[in-house]
Write a protein that holds these residues in place. Structure first.
Motif, PDB file in Angstrom:
ATOM      1  N   MET A 113       0.823  -1.204   0.000  1.00 56.85           N
ATOM      2  CA  MET A 113       0.000   0.000   0.000  1.00 56.85           C
ATOM      3  C   MET A 113       0.858   1.256   0.000  1.00 56.85           C
ATOM      4  SD  MET A 113      -0.959   2.493   2.465  1.00 56.85           S
ATOM      5  CE  MET A 113      -1.248   1.801   4.071  1.00 56.85           C
ATOM      6  N   GLY A 114       1.942   1.256   0.767  1.00 58.21           N
ATOM      7  CA  GLY A 114       2.823   2.421   0.806  1.00 58.21           C
ATOM      8  C   GLY A 114       3.450   2.710  -0.543  1.00 58.21           C
ATOM      9  N   GLN A 115       3.848   1.662  -1.270  1.00 55.15           N
ATOM     10  CA  GLN A 115       4.418   1.859  -2.609  1.00 55.15           C
ATOM     11  C   GLN A 115       3.390   2.481  -3.558  1.00 55.15           C
ATOM     12  OE1 GLN A 115       6.856  -1.503  -4.163  1.00 55.15           O
ATOM     13  NE2 GLN A 115       6.283  -2.535  -2.270  1.00 55.15           N
ATOM     14  N   LEU A 116       2.177   1.944  -3.530  1.00 51.43           N
ATOM     15  CA  LEU A 116       1.143   2.419  -4.455  1.00 51.43           C
ATOM     16  C   LEU A 116       0.707   3.842  -4.109  1.00 51.43           C
ATOM     17  CD1 LEU A 116      -0.993  -0.822  -4.832  1.00 51.43           C
ATOM     18  CD2 LEU A 116       0.925  -0.028  -6.224  1.00 51.43           C
ATOM     19  N   LYS A 117       0.616   4.133  -2.815  1.00 56.97           N
ATOM     20  CA  LYS A 117       0.239   5.491  -2.410  1.00 56.97           C
ATOM     21  C   LYS A 117       1.249   6.506  -2.924  1.00 56.97           C
ATOM     22  CE  LYS A 117      -0.101   8.294   1.773  1.00 56.97           C
ATOM     23  NZ  LYS A 117       1.229   8.898   1.709  1.00 56.97           N
ATOM     24  N   SER A 118       2.546   6.190  -2.817  1.00 56.82           N
ATOM     25  CA  SER A 118       3.575   7.100  -3.318  1.00 56.82           C
ATOM     26  C   SER A 118       3.516   7.215  -4.831  1.00 56.82           C
ATOM     27  CB  SER A 118       4.962   6.602  -2.885  1.00 56.82           C
ATOM     28  OG  SER A 118       5.076   6.564  -1.473  1.00 56.82           O
TER      29      SER A 118
END
Length: 241
Positions: A156-161
């Motif tokens: 999720m952190g990768q996609l949010k960035s």
């Protein structure tokens, strides 16, 4: 420890503060105590048995209690590890969620996140974001990585960035999700992600959005009615084509 009469043991009666049994405790002579020890050697507690008559516990009783203590230790250890993993996943996810400003481009913004599972045991890959764009426009995004735990939160952190990077490039919602889909397909393993990306333009009072299998946004009208756009939700991200 197994004793036919624990009151005759040299170690009996030296435990502070009772120097034996607490007041009101049933009498104990036969005594059997087995530690609950994890596979790594950590003692989590013990199983303790007592009887008022002497000589009540034998080798068979001791083997039986040892057989209970071993799986109990594994179960307790697994429960602790699960709780630690859940806590780390929750901390990671909450750290990655945005600190949304109360006012962006002249709009009042409010947000609240609650995990869907009871007791917050299902923390995973859900996220939302509010992104200021050029010319007074604003992007809203809500997404969900399938699965739970640290892996889902990290993805999720990768996609949010990535969404933020695509957003500042001033791409249309469909382009943002198309690029995000290519990123998901390039990641190792099979990933499924739902996401809805909205651009609000106050200059012309329009809302443009693209939806990849997510619950559509609810729009509250001036007469306080909540409506959901009637359109195809599309396929989740992570599917070729």
């Amino acid at each position: 420890v197994r004793s036919d009469d624990i009151t005759t043991d040299d170690r009996y009666g030296h435990n502070h503060p009772f120097e034996g049994l607490p007041p009101g405790h049933p009498p104990v002579r036969s005594y059997l105590a087995v530690p609950v020890v994890t596979p790594s050697g950590e003692t989590l507690g013990g199983l303790f048995f007592g009887h008022p008559d002497p000589g009540m516990f034998d080798d068979r009783d001791e083997r039986l209690v040892l057989g209970i203590a071993a799986p109990a230790a594994i179960a307790l250890d697994n429960a602790r590890l699960y709780e630690q993993q859940r806590n780390r996943a929750e901390e990671l996810q909450l750290a990655l969620l945005p600190k949304v400003l109360s006012s962006i481009n002249g709009m009042e913004v409010a947000s609240r996140y609650l995990p869907g599972g009871r007791g917050q045991h299902h923390v995973g890959g859900d996220w939302f974001d509010v992104i200021p764009l050029p010319c007074g426009r604003t992007a809203f995004v809500v997404g969900d990585v399938m699965g739970k735990g640290i892996h889902a939160a990290a993805l999720m952190g990768q996609l949010k960035s990535a969404v933020r990077a695509y957003a500042v490039m001033d791409q249309q919602p469909s382009e943002v999700l198309r690029n995000l889909n290519e990123l998901v397909l390039a990641l190792p393993g099979q990933q499924l992600v739902t996401c809805v990306y909205v651009i609000y333009d106050p200059a012309v009072s329009t809302m443009t959005y693209a939806n990849a299998g997510h619950v559509p946004p609810a729009i509250v009208t001036e007469d306080a009615r909540a409506e959901m756009p009637d359109s195809d939700r599309g396929l989740p991200l992570g599917l070729k084509g």
